[in-house]
Design a protein around this motif. Structure first.
Motif, mmCIF file in Angstrom:
data_model
loop_
_atom_site.group_PDB
_atom_site.id
_atom_site.type_symbol
_atom_site.label_atom_id
_atom_site.label_comp_id
_atom_site.label_asym_id
_atom_site.label_seq_id
_atom_site.Cartn_x
_atom_site.Cartn_y
_atom_site.Cartn_z
ATOM 1 N N CYS A 72 0.813 -1.213 0.000
ATOM 2 C CA CYS A 72 0.000 0.000 0.000
ATOM 3 C C CYS A 72 0.849 1.267 0.000
ATOM 4 C CB CYS A 72 -0.897 0.040 1.238
ATOM 5 S SG CYS A 72 -2.083 -1.298 1.300
ATOM 6 N N TRP A 131 1.519 4.936 1.400
ATOM 7 C CA TRP A 131 1.421 5.369 2.789
ATOM 8 C C TRP A 131 0.065 6.008 3.101
ATOM 9 C CZ3 TRP A 131 4.000 4.221 6.978
ATOM 10 C CH2 TRP A 131 3.813 4.997 8.122
ATOM 11 N N LYS A 132 -0.454 6.784 2.170
ATOM 12 C CA LYS A 132 -1.707 7.511 2.417
ATOM 13 C C LYS A 132 -2.917 6.581 2.523
ATOM 14 C CE LYS A 132 -2.379 8.537 -2.519
ATOM 15 N NZ LYS A 132 -3.635 7.771 -2.713
ATOM 16 N N ASP A 133 -2.785 5.338 1.983
ATOM 17 C CA ASP A 133 -3.918 4.402 2.013
ATOM 18 C C ASP A 133 -3.820 3.384 3.140
ATOM 19 O OD1 ASP A 133 -5.155 5.522 -0.212
ATOM 20 O OD2 ASP A 133 -4.012 4.270 -1.619
ATOM 21 N N ARG A 134 -2.722 3.345 3.833
ATOM 22 C CA ARG A 134 -2.502 2.263 4.808
ATOM 23 C C ARG A 134 -3.563 2.217 5.904
ATOM 24 N NH1 ARG A 134 3.626 0.526 6.219
ATOM 25 N NH2 ARG A 134 4.209 -0.149 4.115
ATOM 26 N N LYS A 135 -3.921 3.368 6.420
ATOM 27 C CA LYS A 135 -4.896 3.401 7.512
ATOM 28 C C LYS A 135 -6.239 2.841 7.065
ATOM 29 C CE LYS A 135 -6.666 6.517 11.084
ATOM 30 N NZ LYS A 135 -6.634 7.916 11.620
#
Length: 404
Positions: free
Chosen positions: A270, A272-276
């Protein structure tokens, strides 16, 4: 034993500065030397059967024969000691044994420094700076080398008949290969068991030459040879051949893929911006109440993210047979399987010890340091939290296997 005020006053006469008491030629060091020599003299008296300055018993050929000088390494630096001797050389003192060159637990200090990740050069420098001792590399190697005997005993000790949970995990360590002399990234595997009473115990460590089903079967057979008859749940990280090796040795074991490893593997794909957001949707899968509901959540995840991260859902499907056992368990057991705090804590202790090493010259060198890290880990809290609820669940779900 109480030391009288009068005796203390007599001892402290002339001590006007701190160094008069604690310095290299101070009272404390002198007193220590004299007390050791007095105790050695008492040992020789017990050995010979007569007091110094008196006649030996009739028919007693052995006599006192002066003293021998010895220099002992300790936290006060080098300490000169006069060791009494007898004529026939049969005197074996207990306080300072023949051949002994170190006191004050100096071996433990060396091993403690080694366990903290210091190299032989670092240990030599530390001992010289702090204690004023010049210690040879050979001495340090001999002291740390003695740890291998402890490792062999630990690695071959008898284990419990049954473990409700065993978590297998690995970390990568740079070790110089004995044949090619090239530094290789080798896998060091540890097995962390949870006993019937909820006590965490590291069952062993293994350095994998060639990973695969054959290697893992040898590990399982070693556990069996050390009296393990049953593993209820084996938690693994999805390596090829691992589940088959476990069930070959322990046919009734439930093999469970480590959910944390699977989640981390997924997040590696993923941005970084989509990890959460991805992590939240994955939680809907492994947090489902049943396997059917989890499968439906996986379908929904794939529909939502396949266009952007096409490899995540297939990775879960490939491991699905080792994922779904998770959903048959009560939350009390799920929490222990999913919450890998213990194995993560163990890995942190090991990594802290090895981080200062660029690489290890041999597998034995790596084994020594990792074992010492494990020993430090096991000195901490070893009981699983809230084990009572999980134990009741195990007793019902696994009945005779758990209660035998």
């Amino acid at each position: 034993m109480t030391i009288s005020k009068e005796l203390l006053d007599e001892l402290l006469k002339g001590c006007e500065r701190p160094e008069d008491l604690l310095g290299d030629t101070g009272l404390m060091k002198e007193l220590r030397i004299r007390l050791m020599e007095r105790m050695l003299g008492a040992e020789l008296t017990a050995h010979l059967g007569y007091e110094e300055g008196k006649d030996a018993p009739p028919g007693q050929p052995n006599r006192r024969n002066g003293t021998a000088s010895k220099r002992l390494k300790g936290q006060d630096g080098e300490v000169p000691i006069s060791v009494p001797r007898d004529r026939d050389g049969s005197f074996e003192p207990e306080l300072i044994k023949k051949g002994q060159t170190r006191i004050d637990g100096m071996d433990d200090k060396i091993i403690g420094l080694y366990a903290a990740g210091l190299t032989v050069r670092d240990i030599r420098a530390h001992l010289e700076d702090v204690y004023g001792l010049q210690v040879s590399p050979d001495l340090i190697s001999r002291v740390t080398g003695a740890v291998l005997d402890e490792v062999r005993e630990w690695q071959s000790r008898a284990l419990d008949r049954m473990y409700p949970i065993v978590i297998f995990d690995a970390l990568r360590v740079k070790i110089r290969d004995a044949d090619s002399r090239m530094v290789k990234n080798k896998a060091v595997y540890v097995a962390l068991g949870v006993s019937r009473d909820g006590v965490r115990e590291v069952l062993g460590l293994w350095i994998a030459e060639n990973e695969g089903a054959k290697f893992w079967l040898s590990v399982m057979n070693e556990l069996k040879n050390r009296r393990v008859q049953d593993i209820l749940i084996a938690v693994v990280d999805g390596l090829k051949g691992f589940p088959e090796a476990i069930t070959a040795a322990f046919p009734e074991a439930t093999v469970q893929t480590c959910i944390v490893h699977l989640v981390r593997h997924s997040l590696n794909f993923c941005a970084w911006k989509d990890r959460k957001a991805v992590a939240a949707d994955l939680r809907l899968i492994y947090g489902a109440a049943t396997a059917d509901q989890a499968a439906a959540e996986l379908d929904a995840f794939e529909e939502k993210w396949a266009g952007k991260y096409a490899s995540i859902a297939p990775a879960w499907r490939r491991a699905w047979q080792e994922v779904i056992p998770f959903f048959a368990f009560d939350p009390a057991i799920r929490k222990i399987i999913y919450t890998t705090n213990a194995i993560e804590s163990l890995n942190r202790v090991i990594r802290k010890s090895i981080k200062t090493r660029g690489s290890f010259p041999t597998e034995e060198a790596a084994t020594k340091l990792i074992y010492l890290a494990i020993r430090n880990f096991e000195k901490g809290g070893r009981n699983v939290r809230e084990w009572f609820a999980a134990r009741n669940q195990f007793a019902i779900m696994f009945d005779e296997r758990f209660n035998a």
